[in-house]
Design a protein around this motif. Structure first.
Motif, PDB file in Angstrom:
ATOM      1  N   ASP A   1       6.160  13.493   4.764  1.00  8.18           N
ATOM      2  CA  ASP A   1       5.966  14.705   3.960  1.00  8.18           C
ATOM      3  C   ASP A   1       5.438  14.355   2.578  1.00  8.18           C
ATOM      4  OD1 ASP A   1       6.905  16.290   6.014  1.00  8.18           O
ATOM      5  OD2 ASP A   1       8.897  16.597   5.135  1.00  8.18           O
ATOM      6  N   LEU A   2       6.020  13.348   1.949  1.00  8.84           N
ATOM      7  CA  LEU A   2       5.608  12.965   0.601  1.00  8.84           C
ATOM      8  C   LEU A   2       4.175  12.441   0.584  1.00  8.84           C
ATOM      9  CD1 LEU A   2       8.903  11.240  -0.579  1.00  8.84           C
ATOM     10  CD2 LEU A   2       7.953  13.377  -1.463  1.00  8.84           C
ATOM     11  N   LEU A   3       3.792  11.736   1.619  1.00 12.49           N
ATOM     12  CA  LEU A   3       2.423  11.215   1.683  1.00 12.49           C
ATOM     13  C   LEU A   3       1.398  12.333   1.834  1.00 12.49           C
ATOM     14  CD1 LEU A   3       2.962   8.077   3.953  1.00 12.49           C
ATOM     15  CD2 LEU A   3       2.431   8.091   1.495  1.00 12.49           C
ATOM     16  N   ARG A   4       1.829  13.469   2.350  1.00 12.87           N
ATOM     17  CA  ARG A   4       0.902  14.595   2.511  1.00 12.87           C
ATOM     18  C   ARG A   4       0.738  15.415   1.237  1.00 12.87           C
ATOM     19  NH1 ARG A   4       3.056  14.770   7.908  1.00 12.87           N
ATOM     20  NH2 ARG A   4       4.786  16.085   7.226  1.00 12.87           N
TER      21      ARG A   4
ATOM     22  N   ARG B   1       3.754   5.898  -5.723  1.00 12.13           N
ATOM     23  CA  ARG B   1       4.089   5.542  -7.104  1.00 12.13           C
ATOM     24  C   ARG B   1       4.289   6.772  -7.994  1.00 12.13           C
ATOM     25  NH1 ARG B   1       1.344   1.474  -8.774  1.00 12.13           N
ATOM     26  NH2 ARG B   1       1.893   1.867 -10.946  1.00 12.13           N
ATOM     27  N   HIS B   2       3.791   7.934  -7.580  1.00 10.24           N
ATOM     28  CA  HIS B   2       3.944   9.165  -8.355  1.00 10.24           C
ATOM     29  C   HIS B   2       5.264   9.876  -8.068  1.00 10.24           C
ATOM     30  CE1 HIS B   2       2.572  10.424  -4.437  1.00 10.24           C
ATOM     31  NE2 HIS B   2       2.777  11.699  -4.722  1.00 10.24           N
ATOM     32  N   VAL B   3       6.102   9.292  -7.186  1.00 11.58           N
ATOM     33  CA  VAL B   3       7.347   9.937  -6.778  1.00 11.58           C
ATOM     34  C   VAL B   3       8.522   9.396  -7.597  1.00 11.58           C
ATOM     35  CG1 VAL B   3       8.936  10.384  -4.865  1.00 11.58           C
ATOM     36  CG2 VAL B   3       6.455  10.231  -4.435  1.00 11.58           C
ATOM     37  N   TYR B   4       9.340  10.327  -8.109  1.00 10.89           N
ATOM     38  CA  TYR B   4      10.647  10.007  -8.676  1.00 10.89           C
ATOM     39  C   TYR B   4      11.694  10.418  -7.634  1.00 10.89           C
ATOM     40  CZ  TYR B   4       8.112   9.922 -13.146  1.00 10.89           C
ATOM     41  OH  TYR B   4       7.226   9.648 -14.162  1.00 10.89           O
ATOM     42  N   TRP B   5      12.734   9.606  -7.497  1.00  9.69           N
ATOM     43  CA  TRP B   5      13.729   9.841  -6.453  1.00  9.69           C
ATOM     44  C   TRP B   5      15.100  10.083  -7.074  1.00  9.69           C
ATOM     45  CZ3 TRP B   5      11.731   8.921  -1.356  1.00  9.69           C
ATOM     46  CH2 TRP B   5      10.504   8.258  -1.318  1.00  9.69           C
TER      47      TRP B   5
ATOM     48  N   ALA C   1       0.824  -1.204   0.000  1.00 10.49           N
ATOM     49  CA  ALA C   1       0.000   0.000   0.000  1.00 10.49           C
ATOM     50  C   ALA C   1       0.861   1.258   0.000  1.00 10.49           C
ATOM     51  CB  ALA C   1      -0.936  -0.002   1.211  1.00 10.49           C
ATOM     52  N   LEU C   2       1.979   1.211   0.749  1.00 12.35           N
ATOM     53  CA  LEU C   2       2.880   2.359   0.787  1.00 12.35           C
ATOM     54  C   LEU C   2       3.511   2.595  -0.575  1.00 12.35           C
ATOM     55  CD1 LEU C   2       4.176   4.560   2.467  1.00 12.35           C
ATOM     56  CD2 LEU C   2       5.926   2.914   3.191  1.00 12.35           C
ATOM     57  N   ARG C   3       3.947   1.540  -1.221  1.00  8.00           N
ATOM     58  CA  ARG C   3       4.511   1.699  -2.566  1.00  8.00           C
ATOM     59  C   ARG C   3       3.487   2.293  -3.529  1.00  8.00           C
ATOM     60  NH1 ARG C   3       7.208  -3.209  -1.193  1.00  8.00           N
ATOM     61  NH2 ARG C   3       5.529  -4.474  -2.114  1.00  8.00           N
TER      62      ARG C   3
ATOM     63  N   GLY D   1      14.757   1.906  -1.827  1.00  6.99           N
ATOM     64  CA  GLY D   1      14.480   0.716  -2.618  1.00  6.99           C
ATOM     65  C   GLY D   1      13.165   0.029  -2.284  1.00  6.99           C
ATOM     66  N   PRO D   2      12.861  -0.230  -1.003  1.00  8.26           N
ATOM     67  CA  PRO D   2      11.608  -0.911  -0.667  1.00  8.26           C
ATOM     68  C   PRO D   2      10.348  -0.109  -0.987  1.00  8.26           C
ATOM     69  CG  PRO D   2      13.198  -1.114   1.119  1.00  8.26           C
ATOM     70  CD  PRO D   2      13.743  -0.098   0.169  1.00  8.26           C
ATOM     71  N   LEU D   3      10.486   1.178  -1.283  1.00  8.54           N
ATOM     72  CA  LEU D   3       9.338   2.033  -1.571  1.00  8.54           C
ATOM     73  C   LEU D   3       9.021   2.121  -3.056  1.00  8.54           C
ATOM     74  CD1 LEU D   3      10.191   5.037   0.807  1.00  8.54           C
ATOM     75  CD2 LEU D   3       8.806   3.015   1.311  1.00  8.54           C
TER      76      LEU D   3
END
Length: 213
Positions: free
Chosen positions: A99-102, A11-15, A5-7, A122-124
């Motif tokens: 922060d990213l989840l908000r 999913r809209h995040v580039y790192w 669920a966290l991933r 990696g796990p995200l």
């Protein structure tokens, strides 16, 4: 939260992680402007995160705060500095995720900064190609700091600026070497950034990793 669920939530995040002076902020801003993304700069929130973390949550940060400038940058070896630096130990990474989840999920975002460690990011990832680490060579890093005029910002506040600068540069080299080893071991994308690497070339290489071109 369940890992799957966290991933999905991220999913809209580039790192973009990597060593200091590797061009993370510059490339993040360029790609964001070109592709209609927003930027989350982890450097910008470091003071707030440091304020929020308790000694129990971040023991290395607590010890760092208690040191004077010479204790931090002159009297310890670069290896000791590497092993005990709180952000390199992942302290406060949970605050980055929070922060990213908000952020609004409907728009892509590029998260960038040296605090984005491969073993934590990696796990995200829903796809390894959603992340990349920029690995500057020592020559590129020193040239970047000199061009910004920031090379002596910390060292000049110590009792031995030359020694402090040497220690900082060597610590950053060791950190970048560690990132190279970790990305290789985990099968995550990394790009070496050396002398002669221009911003256009680097932005293009990162965009290709992300599948943006």
């Amino acid at each position: 939260m369940d890992p799957r669920a966290l991933r999905a939530r991220l999913r809209h995040v580039y790192w973009i992680g990597g060593g200091s002076g590797g061009g993370k902020s510059t490339i993040a801003r360029r790609l964001a402007a070109r592709h209609g993304l927003s930027v989350y700069a982890t450097d910008d929130v470091m003071p707030e995160h440091a304020r929020l973390l308790t000694p129990r949550e971040a023991p290395q940060l607590s010890r760092f705060k208690d040191m004077d400038m010479d204790e931090r940058w002159v009297h310890r070896s670069p290896r000791a500095m590497l092993e005990t630096f709180h952000w390199y130990r992942g302290e406060g990474f949970g605050l980055i995720v929070a922060d990213l989840l908000r952020l609004p999920p409907g728009r892509g975002v590029i998260a960038e900064g040296f605090r984005l460690l491969p073993g934590l990011v990696g796990p995200l990832l829903v796809d390894p190609a959603r992340a990349v680490w920029l690995l500057p060579t020592p020559a590129f890093r020193r040239a970047a700091f000199d061009s910004r005029g920031t090379a002596w910002d910390i060292p000049r506040r110590t009792g031995d600026p030359r020694r402090a600068l040497h220690n900082l540069l060597e610590r950053d080299r060791l950190f970048t070497d560690r990132l190279a080893e970790e990305t290789g071991r985990l099968g995550l994308p990394a790009v070496e950034v050396g002398p002669g690497t221009g911003e256009d070339e680097l932005a293009e290489r990162v965009a290709r990793v992300f599948g943006l071109c």
